[in-house]
Design a protein around this motif. Sequence first.
Motif, PDB file in Angstrom:
ATOM      1  N   ARG A 191      45.645  25.563  59.343  1.00  4.48           N
ATOM      2  CA  ARG A 191      45.759  26.418  58.160  1.00  4.48           C
ATOM      3  C   ARG A 191      44.378  26.637  57.581  1.00  4.48           C
ATOM      4  O   ARG A 191      43.549  25.748  57.565  1.00  4.48           O
ATOM      5  N   GLU A 192      44.143  27.824  57.092  1.00  2.00           N
ATOM      6  CA  GLU A 192      42.856  28.116  56.459  1.00  2.00           C
ATOM      7  C   GLU A 192      42.973  27.809  54.966  1.00  2.00           C
ATOM      8  O   GLU A 192      43.852  28.318  54.278  1.00  2.00           O
ATOM      9  N   LEU A 193      42.083  26.971  54.489  1.00  4.62           N
ATOM     10  CA  LEU A 193      42.058  26.606  53.076  1.00  4.62           C
ATOM     11  C   LEU A 193      40.833  27.230  52.424  1.00  4.62           C
ATOM     12  O   LEU A 193      39.781  27.361  53.035  1.00  4.62           O
ATOM     13  N   PHE A 194      40.977  27.578  51.174  1.00  2.00           N
ATOM     14  CA  PHE A 194      39.931  28.265  50.438  1.00  2.00           C
ATOM     15  C   PHE A 194      39.757  27.563  49.101  1.00  2.00           C
ATOM     16  O   PHE A 194      40.703  27.451  48.320  1.00  2.00           O
ATOM     17  N   LEU A 195      38.553  27.054  48.840  1.00  8.28           N
ATOM     18  CA  LEU A 195      38.232  26.410  47.565  1.00  8.28           C
ATOM     19  C   LEU A 195      37.179  27.252  46.850  1.00  8.28           C
ATOM     20  O   LEU A 195      36.000  27.179  47.154  1.00  8.28           O
ATOM     21  N   PRO A 196      37.595  28.040  45.877  1.00  5.23           N
ATOM     22  CA  PRO A 196      36.664  28.967  45.217  1.00  5.23           C
ATOM     23  C   PRO A 196      35.951  28.314  44.027  1.00  5.23           C
ATOM     24  O   PRO A 196      36.181  28.663  42.878  1.00  5.23           O
ATOM     25  N   LEU A 197      35.077  27.361  44.286  1.00  6.34           N
ATOM     26  CA  LEU A 197      34.426  26.639  43.197  1.00  6.34           C
ATOM     27  C   LEU A 197      33.480  27.536  42.396  1.00  6.34           C
ATOM     28  O   LEU A 197      33.526  27.550  41.160  1.00  6.34           O
ATOM     29  N   ALA A 198      32.621  28.277  43.053  1.00  9.57           N
ATOM     30  CA  ALA A 198      31.673  29.140  42.348  1.00  9.57           C
ATOM     31  C   ALA A 198      32.401  30.264  41.607  1.00  9.57           C
ATOM     32  O   ALA A 198      32.039  30.602  40.480  1.00  9.57           O
ATOM     33  N   SER A 199      33.418  30.828  42.225  1.00  5.88           N
ATOM     34  CA  SER A 199      34.187  31.889  41.567  1.00  5.88           C
ATOM     35  C   SER A 199      34.920  31.354  40.340  1.00  5.88           C
ATOM     36  O   SER A 199      35.022  32.041  39.323  1.00  5.88           O
ATOM     37  N   THR A 200      35.410  30.128  40.419  1.00  7.21           N
ATOM     38  CA  THR A 200      36.093  29.507  39.282  1.00  7.21           C
ATOM     39  C   THR A 200      35.137  29.329  38.115  1.00  7.21           C
ATOM     40  O   THR A 200      35.484  29.616  36.968  1.00  7.21           O
ATOM     41  N   VAL A 201      33.927  28.880  38.406  1.00  6.14           N
ATOM     42  CA  VAL A 201      32.931  28.706  37.344  1.00  6.14           C
ATOM     43  C   VAL A 201      32.581  30.050  36.719  1.00  6.14           C
ATOM     44  O   VAL A 201      32.514  30.181  35.492  1.00  6.14           O
ATOM     45  N   LEU A 202      32.391  31.064  37.544  1.00  5.04           N
ATOM     46  CA  LEU A 202      32.061  32.394  37.034  1.00  5.04           C
ATOM     47  C   LEU A 202      33.179  32.958  36.173  1.00  5.04           C
ATOM     48  O   LEU A 202      32.935  33.468  35.071  1.00  5.04           O
ATOM     49  N   LEU A 203      34.414  32.849  36.630  1.00  5.99           N
ATOM     50  CA  LEU A 203      35.547  33.349  35.847  1.00  5.99           C
ATOM     51  C   LEU A 203      35.732  32.555  34.558  1.00  5.99           C
ATOM     52  O   LEU A 203      36.114  33.115  33.526  1.00  5.99           O
ATOM     53  N   SER A 204      35.434  31.267  34.577  1.00 10.35           N
ATOM     54  CA  SER A 204      35.518  30.451  33.368  1.00 10.35           C
ATOM     55  C   SER A 204      34.480  30.887  32.334  1.00 10.35           C
ATOM     56  O   SER A 204      34.772  30.939  31.142  1.00 10.35           O
ATOM     57  N   LEU A 205      33.275  31.190  32.799  1.00  8.73           N
ATOM     58  CA  LEU A 205      32.242  31.671  31.886  1.00  8.73           C
ATOM     59  C   LEU A 205      32.622  33.014  31.264  1.00  8.73           C
ATOM     60  O   LEU A 205      32.430  33.239  30.068  1.00  8.73           O
ATOM     61  N   VAL A 206      33.178  33.892  32.075  1.00  9.38           N
ATOM     62  CA  VAL A 206      33.618  35.190  31.564  1.00  9.38           C
ATOM     63  C   VAL A 206      34.737  35.004  30.532  1.00  9.38           C
ATOM     64  O   VAL A 206      34.723  35.627  29.465  1.00  9.38           O
ATOM     65  N   ALA A 207      35.685  34.135  30.830  1.00  2.43           N
ATOM     66  CA  ALA A 207      36.779  33.875  29.886  1.00  2.43           C
ATOM     67  C   ALA A 207      36.260  33.257  28.590  1.00  2.43           C
ATOM     68  O   ALA A 207      36.733  33.597  27.499  1.00  2.43           O
ATOM     69  N   ALA A 208      35.280  32.369  28.682  1.00  2.35           N
ATOM     70  CA  ALA A 208      34.706  31.753  27.486  1.00  2.35           C
ATOM     71  C   ALA A 208      33.978  32.785  26.629  1.00  2.35           C
ATOM     72  O   ALA A 208      34.076  32.762  25.393  1.00  2.35           O
ATOM     73  N   LEU A 209      33.252  33.700  27.275  1.00  2.00           N
ATOM     74  CA  LEU A 209      32.571  34.753  26.519  1.00  2.00           C
ATOM     75  C   LEU A 209      33.554  35.683  25.836  1.00  2.00           C
ATOM     76  O   LEU A 209      33.359  36.068  24.685  1.00  2.00           O
ATOM     77  N   ILE A 210      34.616  36.039  26.540  1.00  2.00           N
ATOM     78  CA  ILE A 210      35.645  36.890  25.939  1.00  2.00           C
ATOM     79  C   ILE A 210      36.297  36.183  24.754  1.00  2.00           C
ATOM     80  O   ILE A 210      36.487  36.782  23.692  1.00  2.00           O
ATOM     81  N   ALA A 211      36.599  34.903  24.916  1.00  2.00           N
ATOM     82  CA  ALA A 211      37.224  34.141  23.827  1.00  2.00           C
ATOM     83  C   ALA A 211      36.284  34.036  22.630  1.00  2.00           C
ATOM     84  O   ALA A 211      36.727  34.100  21.480  1.00  2.00           O
ATOM     85  N   ARG A 212      35.003  33.887  22.896  1.00  2.00           N
ATOM     86  CA  ARG A 212      34.032  33.780  21.795  1.00  2.00           C
ATOM     87  C   ARG A 212      33.946  35.087  21.014  1.00  2.00           C
ATOM     88  O   ARG A 212      33.889  35.092  19.784  1.00  2.00           O
ATOM     89  N   PHE A 213      33.942  36.232  21.696  1.00  2.00           N
ATOM     90  CA  PHE A 213      33.838  37.511  21.005  1.00  2.00           C
ATOM     91  C   PHE A 213      35.140  37.916  20.323  1.00  2.00           C
ATOM     92  O   PHE A 213      35.115  38.591  19.303  1.00  2.00           O
ATOM     93  N   VAL A 214      36.262  37.513  20.868  1.00  2.00           N
ATOM     94  CA  VAL A 214      37.550  37.821  20.249  1.00  2.00           C
ATOM     95  C   VAL A 214      37.720  37.006  18.971  1.00  2.00           C
ATOM     96  O   VAL A 214      38.308  37.477  17.998  1.00  2.00           O
ATOM     97  N   LYS A 215      37.148  35.824  18.940  1.00  2.00           N
ATOM     98  CA  LYS A 215      37.279  34.931  17.786  1.00  2.00           C
ATOM     99  C   LYS A 215      36.539  35.468  16.566  1.00  2.00           C
ATOM    100  O   LYS A 215      36.850  35.089  15.449  1.00  2.00           O
ATOM    101  N   LEU A 216      35.575  36.345  16.748  1.00  2.00           N
ATOM    102  CA  LEU A 216      34.812  36.885  15.629  1.00  2.00           C
ATOM    103  C   LEU A 216      35.748  37.453  14.613  1.00  2.00           C
ATOM    104  O   LEU A 216      35.760  37.340  13.494  1.00  2.00           O
TER     105      LEU A 216
END
Length: 66
Positions: A41-66
Amino acid sequence: MIRWLIIIFLALLLINGLHGWLERIGLGRLPGDFRFRLFGRELFLPLASTVLLSLVAALIARFVKL
């Protein structure tokens, strides 16, 4: 601590399920995203993509909180 492990596991499962769509927009091929075969079976661990998406989500949450 257990709660964070569950959240990380669920995020990895979600990204793995959306793998085809994420590759079309360029995620999943970043350095730090690992693919390997295990027991036929082919397994895929998207560690770098997870970090990037987490940063994007954190930025969105920070600007929405304003």
